[in-house]
Every structure is written in C-alpha cells, then in structure tokens.
Design a protein around this motif. Structure first.
Motif, PDB file in Angstrom:
ATOM      1  N   ASP A   1       0.852  -1.187   0.000  1.00 30.48           N
ATOM      2  CA  ASP A   1       0.000   0.000   0.000  1.00 30.48           C
ATOM      3  C   ASP A   1       0.887   1.236   0.000  1.00 30.48           C
ATOM      4  O   ASP A   1       2.112   1.143  -0.156  1.00 30.48           O
ATOM      5  CB  ASP A   1      -0.971  -0.011   1.190  1.00 30.48           C
ATOM      6  N   ALA A   2       0.285   2.388   0.200  1.00 33.23           N
ATOM      7  CA  ALA A   2       0.992   3.660   0.043  1.00 33.23           C
ATOM      8  C   ALA A   2       2.218   3.767   0.949  1.00 33.23           C
ATOM      9  O   ALA A   2       3.195   4.439   0.602  1.00 33.23           O
ATOM     10  CB  ALA A   2       0.032   4.815   0.292  1.00 33.23           C
TER      11      ALA A   2
ATOM     12  N   GLN B   1      -2.823   0.452  -2.810  1.00 37.12           N
ATOM     13  CA  GLN B   1      -3.736   1.194  -1.932  1.00 37.12           C
ATOM     14  C   GLN B   1      -5.139   1.267  -2.550  1.00 37.12           C
ATOM     15  O   GLN B   1      -6.151   1.061  -1.877  1.00 37.12           O
ATOM     16  CB  GLN B   1      -3.198   2.612  -1.717  1.00 37.12           C
ATOM     17  N   LEU B   2      -5.188   1.570  -3.859  1.00 36.23           N
ATOM     18  CA  LEU B   2      -6.484   1.615  -4.542  1.00 36.23           C
ATOM     19  C   LEU B   2      -7.165   0.244  -4.546  1.00 36.23           C
ATOM     20  O   LEU B   2      -8.393   0.152  -4.469  1.00 36.23           O
ATOM     21  CB  LEU B   2      -6.300   2.095  -5.985  1.00 36.23           C
ATOM     22  N   LYS B   3      -6.362  -0.821  -4.641  1.00 36.49           N
ATOM     23  CA  LYS B   3      -6.926  -2.176  -4.620  1.00 36.49           C
ATOM     24  C   LYS B   3      -7.631  -2.441  -3.294  1.00 36.49           C
ATOM     25  O   LYS B   3      -8.685  -3.080  -3.251  1.00 36.49           O
ATOM     26  CB  LYS B   3      -5.809  -3.203  -4.863  1.00 36.49           C
ATOM     27  N   LYS B   4      -7.054  -1.921  -2.207  1.00 39.87           N
ATOM     28  CA  LYS B   4      -7.696  -2.078  -0.896  1.00 39.87           C
ATOM     29  C   LYS B   4      -8.988  -1.255  -0.827  1.00 39.87           C
ATOM     30  O   LYS B   4      -9.987  -1.679  -0.241  1.00 39.87           O
ATOM     31  CB  LYS B   4      -6.746  -1.597   0.213  1.00 39.87           C
ATOM     32  N   MET B   5      -8.963  -0.051  -1.435  1.00 37.08           N
ATOM     33  CA  MET B   5     -10.100   0.864  -1.331  1.00 37.08           C
ATOM     34  C   MET B   5     -11.191   0.564  -2.352  1.00 37.08           C
ATOM     35  O   MET B   5     -12.373   0.733  -2.071  1.00 37.08           O
ATOM     36  CB  MET B   5      -9.605   2.307  -1.528  1.00 37.08           C
TER      37      MET B   5
ATOM     38  N   ILE C   1     -11.728  12.616  -0.363  1.00 36.78           N
ATOM     39  CA  ILE C   1     -12.061  12.417   1.058  1.00 36.78           C
ATOM     40  C   ILE C   1     -11.260  11.281   1.672  1.00 36.78           C
ATOM     41  O   ILE C   1     -10.701  11.398   2.767  1.00 36.78           O
ATOM     42  CB  ILE C   1     -13.579  12.145   1.222  1.00 36.78           C
ATOM     43  N   THR C   2     -11.209  10.151   0.950  1.00 35.44           N
ATOM     44  CA  THR C   2     -10.686   8.926   1.576  1.00 35.44           C
ATOM     45  C   THR C   2      -9.188   8.714   1.400  1.00 35.44           C
ATOM     46  O   THR C   2      -8.564   8.074   2.248  1.00 35.44           O
ATOM     47  CB  THR C   2     -11.417   7.679   1.026  1.00 35.44           C
ATOM     48  N   MET C   3      -8.576   9.237   0.322  1.00 37.11           N
ATOM     49  CA  MET C   3      -7.165   8.941   0.063  1.00 37.11           C
ATOM     50  C   MET C   3      -6.255   9.438   1.193  1.00 37.11           C
ATOM     51  O   MET C   3      -5.421   8.667   1.703  1.00 37.11           O
ATOM     52  CB  MET C   3      -6.737   9.516  -1.292  1.00 37.11           C
ATOM     53  N   PRO C   4      -6.369  10.696   1.629  1.00 36.37           N
ATOM     54  CA  PRO C   4      -5.504  11.138   2.730  1.00 36.37           C
ATOM     55  C   PRO C   4      -5.740  10.342   4.012  1.00 36.37           C
ATOM     56  O   PRO C   4      -4.804  10.027   4.751  1.00 36.37           O
ATOM     57  CB  PRO C   4      -5.893  12.613   2.920  1.00 36.37           C
TER      58      PRO C   4
ATOM     59  N   GLU D   1      -6.942   7.164   4.308  1.00 35.92           N
ATOM     60  CA  GLU D   1      -6.461   5.787   4.192  1.00 35.92           C
ATOM     61  C   GLU D   1      -4.934   5.709   4.202  1.00 35.92           C
ATOM     62  O   GLU D   1      -4.360   4.731   4.674  1.00 35.92           O
ATOM     63  CB  GLU D   1      -6.988   5.158   2.893  1.00 35.92           C
ATOM     64  N   THR D   2      -4.283   6.735   3.678  1.00 31.39           N
ATOM     65  CA  THR D   2      -2.816   6.708   3.599  1.00 31.39           C
ATOM     66  C   THR D   2      -2.160   7.422   4.789  1.00 31.39           C
ATOM     67  O   THR D   2      -0.935   7.527   4.844  1.00 31.39           O
ATOM     68  CB  THR D   2      -2.338   7.374   2.293  1.00 31.39           C
ATOM     69  N   LYS D   3      -3.007   7.923   5.710  1.00 27.14           N
ATOM     70  CA  LYS D   3      -2.500   8.660   6.895  1.00 27.14           C
ATOM     71  C   LYS D   3      -1.524   9.758   6.451  1.00 27.14           C
ATOM     72  O   LYS D   3      -0.438   9.922   7.006  1.00 27.14           O
ATOM     73  CB  LYS D   3      -1.814   7.707   7.874  1.00 27.14           C
ATOM     74  N   SER D   4      -1.933  10.488   5.396  1.00 28.20           N
ATOM     75  CA  SER D   4      -1.065  11.503   4.793  1.00 28.20           C
ATOM     76  C   SER D   4      -1.602  12.893   5.069  1.00 28.20           C
ATOM     77  O   SER D   4      -2.809  13.087   5.202  1.00 28.20           O
ATOM     78  CB  SER D   4      -0.979  11.261   3.287  1.00 28.20           C
ATOM     79  N   ASP D   5      -0.691  13.859   5.141  1.00 32.48           N
ATOM     80  CA  ASP D   5      -1.120  15.250   5.277  1.00 32.48           C
ATOM     81  C   ASP D   5      -1.191  15.935   3.918  1.00 32.48           C
ATOM     82  O   ASP D   5      -1.380  17.150   3.836  1.00 32.48           O
ATOM     83  CB  ASP D   5      -0.164  16.028   6.198  1.00 32.48           C
ATOM     84  N   TYR D   6      -1.062  15.149   2.839  1.00 36.25           N
ATOM     85  CA  TYR D   6      -1.122  15.725   1.491  1.00 36.25           C
ATOM     86  C   TYR D   6      -2.537  16.249   1.226  1.00 36.25           C
ATOM     87  O   TYR D   6      -3.528  15.527   1.391  1.00 36.25           O
ATOM     88  CB  TYR D   6      -0.759  14.668   0.444  1.00 36.25           C
ATOM     89  N   ASP D   7      -2.635  17.501   0.828  1.00 36.91           N
ATOM     90  CA  ASP D   7      -3.957  18.080   0.576  1.00 36.91           C
ATOM     91  C   ASP D   7      -4.071  18.649  -0.841  1.00 36.91           C
ATOM     92  O   ASP D   7      -4.949  19.468  -1.120  1.00 36.91           O
ATOM     93  CB  ASP D   7      -4.278  19.177   1.597  1.00 36.91           C
TER      94      ASP D   7
END
Length: 968
Positions: free
Chosen positions: A613-614, A630-634, A904-907, A909-915
């Motif tokens: 994953d990511a 990561q997308l495969k999980k989501m 909404i979900t990508m940040p 699910e990846t526990k990222s601060d990317y906005d």
C-alpha cells in the motif's frame, strides 16, 4: 568478353531488383524527377478498355457489339511497383480504378487523400509529375473522369455511415474529384500566387495578402504590380500574372444564388428544399455582407443536418455541392463585413462559427458545446467575464478546425513530404481556403478588444494576431529560440533552448521553454513534466509559428504569467528585473534529494499487489505499485490483480558479475558516477562529463538487457502468475510498468520518464521486458531529466508493476483540479479511444468539470488511430472517427463521484497530510471503470509564487461591463 558477361548478368538481375521491397525516399524522389522530364510522365501507353474486359490499341476502339469502352493511359511498371511496395499512388486515373479501391477504407482512405494531394502538387509545381506529361494526349478523358466521379459519389453516399463518420473528408473531396465540371478556383489562386512569388520575389507581399486576407481588391493590386514592374518582368511571368488575374476575376464573380435552387431538384419538395428556395428568393442579388452571411450560415448548417436525413445518394450529392457554393459565398463576402461596434463583431463571430460547423470543420456535437451567441437579444452590454468566455469558445473552434484538417491529412502529408517537400504546404492551403481563416481573424479582433479592456495583453515580439497565443504553464526562461515547423521527432533538443513546435514530441528531453500549435492535451506526460518543472508553455496558432520563424536562432526572454498572458522579447530588450532572474545561483538550491535511508533491498521475493500500500512507496517499491495497491484495498472491484517486483530483486541481480568488467553491474554504475565527480573536480567542462556518463550508461543499459536472470526469480514468477493472475505465464497478456523511487516525489513528478511495456504475452518477451524496464532509467532522456532536477540521480532503483492487460474501449487521465480554471474544486479529464489514452500527448477529448455541476468541452479527440490490446499480446492500431464523443454523460458522472471519494478517503487511508490534487489514470471497458494509477499532481511552486510572474499578471475585473455599442 568480361564486359559482355557483366552486361548480361546485369540485364538478368534488373527485373528482380526491388521486387517486393519498399522504396526509400531518395529512390521515390528520383522517380518523380524522371517523370517530370518524361513526355508521358508516369504513364506508359494509351489503350482502349472495353466493357468485356478486352484491351485494344488506341486507334482500334471497342466495337459496338461489345458495348462502349473508355480510353486512357496505363501506368509505368515503376508506378505500379510503388503501389505494391509503398502504397503510394501517383498520377491516378479514376476511370482506371474501382470505387472500393479508391475509397481505400483499410488504409484510412489513403488513395483518395493522395489524389487530392497530387492535384495540389500539380497546381503549385507546374504539373509536378506531369510537367511534360500534362500534354500527353489521351492519357485521360475529362468526361470519363467526371462520369466516374458521379458514379463514385452515388456509391459512396448511399451508405449513411460513410457520410456520418467522414463528413469533412467527403465534402473536401468534392472540391477535387471531378463530378460537375467545377474547378477549385480558390486553391488555384493560392497556388498561382505562390508560383509567381517564387519566380518574382517582389511579389511576396502580395502573395502573403492573397493567402492570409484575400478579397476582390487583390485583382487590382495584382494588376498594379504588373504595371509597376512591367519592364522587369519576363514575358513568361507576365503571362502567369495575367492568368492569375483571370482566375481571380472568375472567382470573385458573385455566386448565382438562384442556381443553387436549380442545382438541387431532388430535394425541392422537402423541408431543406423549401429552405433553399426561400434563401434563393430572398437573397439573390443581396450585396450587404452583414445580411447575406448570417442567412447563408444558417442554411449551411441546416444542409449539414439535412444531408444525413436524406436517403437518396444523388440528392445528398446535390446538397453537398450546394453546401460548397454557400461556403464560397461566405468566403468571398467575409472581408466585406466590417462591423462598426462590438455588437456587430459578436454577430460576425457567431455566424462565421456556425458556417464553419456547417462546412464540416468541426462536428455537430462540438458546435452544440460552443455557445457563441450568449449576448441575448435584449442585452445592451456584457461583462468582461462573459466576453472572455465567448473569446475562449471561438478560439477553441478555430483550434478544433485546424486539428480536423491535420487529423485527416497529416499522415499522408508527412509521407509525401519525405520525398516531395512541397507537399508540406497542403494542410496550410486547406486551412487558408476555409471559413476558419476569417473566423480566426475575427477572434483576433475580439481578443484585441478584451486585451484593451482587461490589460491581459500578450507581448510577443512584433507579431500579428497575438490574441492567438495563450499560456498553458507559468514560468520564465532565457535561451536561443528554435522554431520547428516540421516533425519534432528527429530534433535533438537542448535544455538551454526555447522551442516552438507544430506538436510536442512524446519523449521530450529537458528544455528551457516550449510553445506548440497542437498542444496535444494538458494532462499528457510532456505537459505534466513542463508544469512540474516550471517550464513556460504556450499554445499558439499556425500563423503565430510562421511569424516567429524570423526570430529562430535569436536569444530571447520568454515568460508565461499565472493568468496565461505571454511575453517574448529579444535578450537585448530585457529589463533589469528580468535580467536579475537569471543571476547565477547555487544549483543545489533548485534540486531535490531523493531519500534512500528507508529503502529495503533485503526483500527479494515477488509481492502480491494486495500486500502493498501507500506506506511501501520508496521502501519496497515505487509509488505506482504502492498507490495501486492502496487503490486495490479501497476499490477492489475497480483494480486488477497484480504482481510487484520490488527494488531488492533488481539490486540482487545487479550484484552479479558484469561481463568484460572487473566487478558487478552495481560496481560499474557506482564507478561511473564517482569518475564523473572526479572529472568535475579536475575542472572538466560539464558537457564532457555528461557525455562520459551517457556513454557509460549506454553500455550499462545494453548489458542489463541481456543480464542473466536468477533461477529462483523465474520459478517464483511462474508460480505467482498462476496463483495470483490466474493463468500460466505466456497465457495472459500483461503490462510491465517501470516504477522507480525517483518519481511522484513532493516536488518532482517524473511522469513518463521510464518504460512501460504494453500487452506482452509470451514468456520470453515478459522476461526480456523485465530486463528492458530495469535498463530504462539509464536512457539518455530519463537520465537528463533526473540529472537536471535531482541531487542524487545515481540512487535510482526500479521496481516493476506487473498487471493483466485490460482491453479498454477508452482511457485517460483525471486531475482533481481545474487546470484551465485554477479552481482546486474543479476536475480536468482527458480521454482517448483505446489503451494508453491521453498520456502520450494524443489529441484527447478534454473536459473541465466544474464544482457548480457544469461541464465544459475544452478539446475534442483528433487522433485517427487508437490502440487495442489483443489477447495474443502486442497492440493493434484501429481507426477512429470523430462524430461521437468518447465519454458518455454516465461516464462523466461516475468520474465525478469517484473524484469526490478520492479527495475524502485517500488522505485518510494513507494517513497523509497531502492536501493537493491527484493525477489518476483510468479507463472504461464496456462502461466498467478500471483504475490503473494514482499519484500526486505536482505543480511548480516556484513558478506559481514567483514575484516576477505575479507582477506581469494583471488584476482583472471580470464583472466590468462593456457596452455592445462600443466602437471598434
């Protein structure tokens, strides 16, 4: 005796030379030169061809008892060999051709297009291959050619699909294929004026006028030129000028509007027949262009719609011929429509756009997407924002029209240009002979008014029609200007130069700045790289490119602001502030260091895509595999199964001994970079250091391509194909996608720099493909981009993503931001038919999907071919047509919903601060959405925040009202 033996052997050998072999361009060029000097041109002899299939001598016509025949020439054997080996048709005789062969649908109508190109070359080059052969009596009979033409269109137009899918091409062909005794006088005028200017250089200014702004006043200008230069002109040139005057006088005679009704008897009782009658009755003799053109444009569009509903082929032919006459009326009268105010200018823009659609330069669905009549009947003013929208839409129509011409003819023009350079002018001639010429001029006039009112003005040298330029990516550059009017693919680019291309090359190496006539699409890898690197990038018109050619070779300053206005000036004209932008600073401040401290090279087993994953990006594998995992999980149903060959397997193989070297492949790589640093320390110029590295890396790349593969790796690969992908290796086609630790970084995208291998099936090809992907980071292009922007380009580690092929109907890119609008809440999507859509710079169907719910078509697809993925591996080229949009409204709705979920979900699910925005590659197969990649959409923060670029970006009040009564 030896000499006689040699001659005998040669005579025996000649008949077998070249049989079945494709001729090279120089050989074709030599053939053409020989035909020009031959009194029979490309023809061999005259014969009678009888209806019973018999062939008779020219003085022995077909007897009455077997029916009439036709008399014409036969082709030289070299001409027929060229057909067999190269699919090139010279000097085509229509009466000698079957209808199906001439339509040539299997080769994208190549024969028909070659016939048109051949006719063009004859007009611009004194007969071309028939310079002497045009006087070969009996080679063809005009009445037979014309009868064949009528028969051909009766056959062709009986098929509605032909007309729907190829409306533009069929309508254009009517100008060249004899069927009603008409000549294409407008093209003859342009061709004759070019011939005269080549012979008499002083005529060049008049030629430019005739080509770019033709009107009836040109007749007197040409007469005056002859009178003024009478003593200097040869008798031959005087005769050519007299012929030009005669043709122009004939062309500029008023079209007999009443004749249009008489020429369409088969539709007289239908609704379109009634419209034609009303038009002929109401406007015959009308002299006011502002009255005549709107009515003509409306009828032209009505005919385009009616011809598709009509079922009789000859009635269709009559309507299409009427359509050509209406286009001629508009072309002749457009210069006479001189609006006095903004209101009149908007009317002219609207009706020229309508006529342009009616004439087939854009598709009907595309016309419906453009709103060129937004002023409303009761409006006395419009806001600057509304006017800008009209301008943008009208400018799009001009660009789409140009791309329609290029999509249909560029392929055959490129083939011919390689052996006959004069063929290159064909497309330009087509565009200049269209309503789009005057539409473009009117767009320029509106652009000038808006620039005046908003201060959003381009300042590009001293060229005309500057409103035809629009900035795509902000940035600034200083370097030599290189204007490339032909194909860009053979050009060796430099990172210190600024390039103007007809179209961007798909494998662009680092450059300082770029401008293109055909921008491809705004989400291709080339465009994303330019945006990421802060490389200034502009779309411009064909005329703009020609105007810039005189500055090619000069050092120029080039800048694009955040709002898209463009500046280009000579280096000597730069301001102090602009010079200070290029004061030498420490290069390391501009570069990025790729983190390698967390990379795990101990993992030497193939991974299931589901297990990554990511968080694994840059550790076990590159971001393509990590993010797809990561997308495969989501979205498990929207992502295929897959395998990941991690960094560790590559590194493990690189530790093997390298043939003909002291150590391993890895040792060789490290030595190369250490030696380069040593050379720099010794003061060796950077160019020499780079050349050394490129030579070394080329040797490494070739060695990796034949590197031995470890037995345990091959065994696991075979096992995982069956267990994860569901079939033995060799029985399921896959994509092999390079996935390095040096892409999709925070400030460096690396999009498209390394290799993706399409749809490979055979086991040996998959193994070979893995080696090729491992070698690809060491290619010249990939290395140069990394070297320019990364501090540690030597620490590149490729992983490989292995996924089953999906034979998608169409595919493309989603950016979760409005690139053209700048709104982070909007979306940008670009799709092409088939696999690999949009990413390689194809002319893709592109939309801005606004957060308000509205959708705007930014560009239609204009690619004649697309890739399909057969189950046996490899790719197949399929032909495309443009009458239908690629994406359905349901597709767009699904993409919109998916984008909302991703944001909404990508940040989370990846526990990222990317906005920021995301760049997603996706496709549809039978309307099912498939996801292939997701990455951050990286823009150049330095360019976006540059004080200088901000200073040249005007503050625009889009709500400012402009009265429609404003004088122009």
């Amino acid at each position: 005796m030896k000499k006689q033996i040699f001659i005998c052997v040669l005579l025996f050998y000649i008949p077998f030379m070249g049989i079945g072999q494709k001729l090279g361009n120089q050989e074709i060029k030599n053939l053409i030169e020989s035909y020009k000097k031959d009194i029979r041109g490309p023809y061999k002899e005259i014969r009678w061809f009888c209806t019973d299939g018999s062939i008779r001598q020219p003085k022995d016509p077909c007897p009455d008892n077997i029916g009439p025949g036709v008399q014409h020439a036969t082709y030289k054997s070299s001409v027929t060999d060229l057909v067999k080996n190269n699919h090139i048709y010279l000097g085509q005789i229509l009466a000698y051709t079957t209808k199906e062969e001439f339509w040539d649908s299997e080769h994208n109508n190549s024969r028909l297009k070659q016939y048109q190109l051949d006719k063009y070359l004859r007009t611009v080059d004194n007969g071309w291959i028939l310079q002497k052969g045009q006087f070969y009596r009996g080679a063809l009979q005009a009445e037979d050619e014309e009868a064949w033409g009528v028969d051909f269109y009766k056959w062709l137009l009986s098929n509605t699909d032909n007309l729907t899918q190829n409306f533009y091409l069929i309508r254009q062909s009517l100008k060249d294929i004899p069927h009603n005794g008409d000549d294409n006088l407008a093209q003859i005028i342009r061709s004759d004026s070019k011939v005269i200017s080549d012979l008499v250089p002083e005529f060049m200014d008049l030629r430019v006028k005739i080509h770019s702004q033709p009107d009836a006043g040109d007749i007197n200008k040409v007469k005056d030129f002859k009178a003024k230069n009478n003593n200097k002109l040869s008798n031959e040139n005087k005769a050519k000028i007299d012929a030009l005057v005669s043709t122009m006088t004939n062309f500029y005679k008023p079209v007999d509007i009443a004749q249009i009704q008489k020429s369409t008897p088969l539709v007289k009782d239908s609704p379109i027949g009634v419209s034609i009658k009303t038009f002929a009755t109401s406007y015959n003799g009308e002299k006011n262009a502002a009255v005549l053109i709107p009515a003509t444009a409306e009828l032209l569009l009505d005919i385009r719609q009616a011809v598709l509903k009509e079922e009789n082929a000859i009635a269709r032919l009559q309507l299409l011929d009427a359509s050509l006459k209406l286009e001629e009326i508009i072309f002749k009268n457009s210069p006479q429509w001189q609006p006095e105010d903004l209101d009149g200018l908007l009317d002219k823009l609207c009706y020229l756009g309508m006529a342009n659609a009616g004439a087939g330069y854009i598709e009907l669905g595309e016309w419906e997407q453009l709103n060129l009549s937004v002023k409303g009947s009761n409006t006395s003013s419009m806001s600057l924002g509304q006017l800008t929208t009209v301008l943008e839409n009208a400018r799009r129509e001009v660009e789409w029209s140009s791309s329609m011409v290029k999509a249909n003819y560029q392929e055959i023009v490129d083939i011919y240009t390689a052996f006959e350079p004069k063929a290159y002018g064909f497309i330009d001639d087509k565009i200049r002979g269209s309503i789009a010429l005057y539409l473009g001029q009117t767009v320029g006039e509106l652009g000038d008014i808006i620039a005046q009112e908003s201060a959003l003005t381009n300042k590009v040298m001293d060229i005309d029609n500057q409103s035809g330029l629009r900035g795509l990516n902000p940035g600034y550059a200083l370097g030599e200007l290189v204007v490339v009017s032909g194909s860009p693919d053979e050009i060796e680019v430099s990172s210190e130069k600024i390039y103007v291309f007809q179209r961007p090359p798909s494998d662009l190496k680092p450059i300082a700045g770029i401008a293109t006539v055909s921008e491809g699409n705004m989400v291709s890898h080339v465009q994303l790289l330019a945006r990421n690197m802060g490389i200034p990038n502009t779309a411009l018109g064909d005329d703009n490119l020609k105007s810039l050619q005189k500055f090619s070779g000069e050092r120029v300053f080039y800048a694009v602001s955040n709002k898209g206005n463009v500046i280009m000036k000579l280096e000597n004209d730069m301001s102090e502030e602009e010079r200070n932008l290029f004061v030498k600073i420490e290069r390391k401040e501009e570069k990025i260091e790729v983190p390698i401290e967390n990379i795990r090279l101990d993992e030497t087993a193939i991974l299931n895509l589901r297990s990554v994953d990511a968080e694994d990006s840059g550790k076990l594998c590159g971001p393509k595999a990590a993010n797809l995992g990561q997308l495969k999980k989501m979205f498990p149903e929207k992502v295929v199964e897959g395998l990941v060959i991690p960094f560790g397997i590559f590194r493990d193989h690189m530790d093997q001994p390298m043939p003909d070297q002291q150590g391993s492949y890895w040792d060789y790589l490290n030595f190369t970079f250490k030696q380069a640093e040593s050379m720099r320390s010794d003061g060796i110029p950077e160019g020499e250091v780079e050349n050394y590295q490129l030579r070394q890396l080329e040797s490494l790349r070739e060695a990796i391509k034949v590197m031995p593969m470890k037995d345990e790796f091959i065994s696991q690969l075979e096992r995982d194909f069956e267990e994860v992908l569901g079939k033995p290796i060799g029985e399921i086609p896959v994509f092999l996608r390079s996935d390095t630790n040096m892409e999709d970084l925070k400030n460096f995208t690396g999009a498209g720099l390394n290799l993706t291998i399409f749809n490979v099936a055979a086991k040996e090809k998959i193994i070979s493909g893995i080696r090729d992907v491992w070698a690809s980071p060491y290619s010249e292009r990939s290395f140069k981009w990394r070297q320019k922007y990364l501090l540690n380009p030597e620490n590149v580690f490729p992983s490989i993503l292995v996924i089953p092929s999906v034979d998608v109907d169409y595919s493309g890119v989603l950016i979760t931001k409005g690139i053209s609008s700048g709104n982070p809440e909007d979306l940008t999507i670009a799709f092409s038919r088939g696999a690999g859509g949009a990413v390689d710079g194809q002319s893709a169907e592109t939309y801005l999907i606004m957060d308000t719910g509205a959708t705007q078509l930014l560009a239609p697809a204009r690619e004649m071919y697309h890739n399909r993925l057969p189950s046996t591996g490899g790719t197949e080229k399929h032909m495309s047509t443009f009458e239908k949009f690629i994406l359905s409204q349901e597709n767009i709705k699904e993409i919109r919903e998916f984008a909302k979920t991703i944001r909404i979900t990508m940040p989370k699910e990846t526990k990222s601060d990317y906005d920021g925005a995301y760049d997603v590659e996706l496709g549809f197969q039978n309307n099912k959405l498939w996801l292939f990649q997701i990455r951050p959409f990286v823009e150049n923060k330095k360019a976006l925040s540059s004080n200088y670029l901000e200073s040249i970006t005007p503050k625009i009040d889009l709500n400012k009202n402009i009265p429609l009564s404003k004088k122009i």
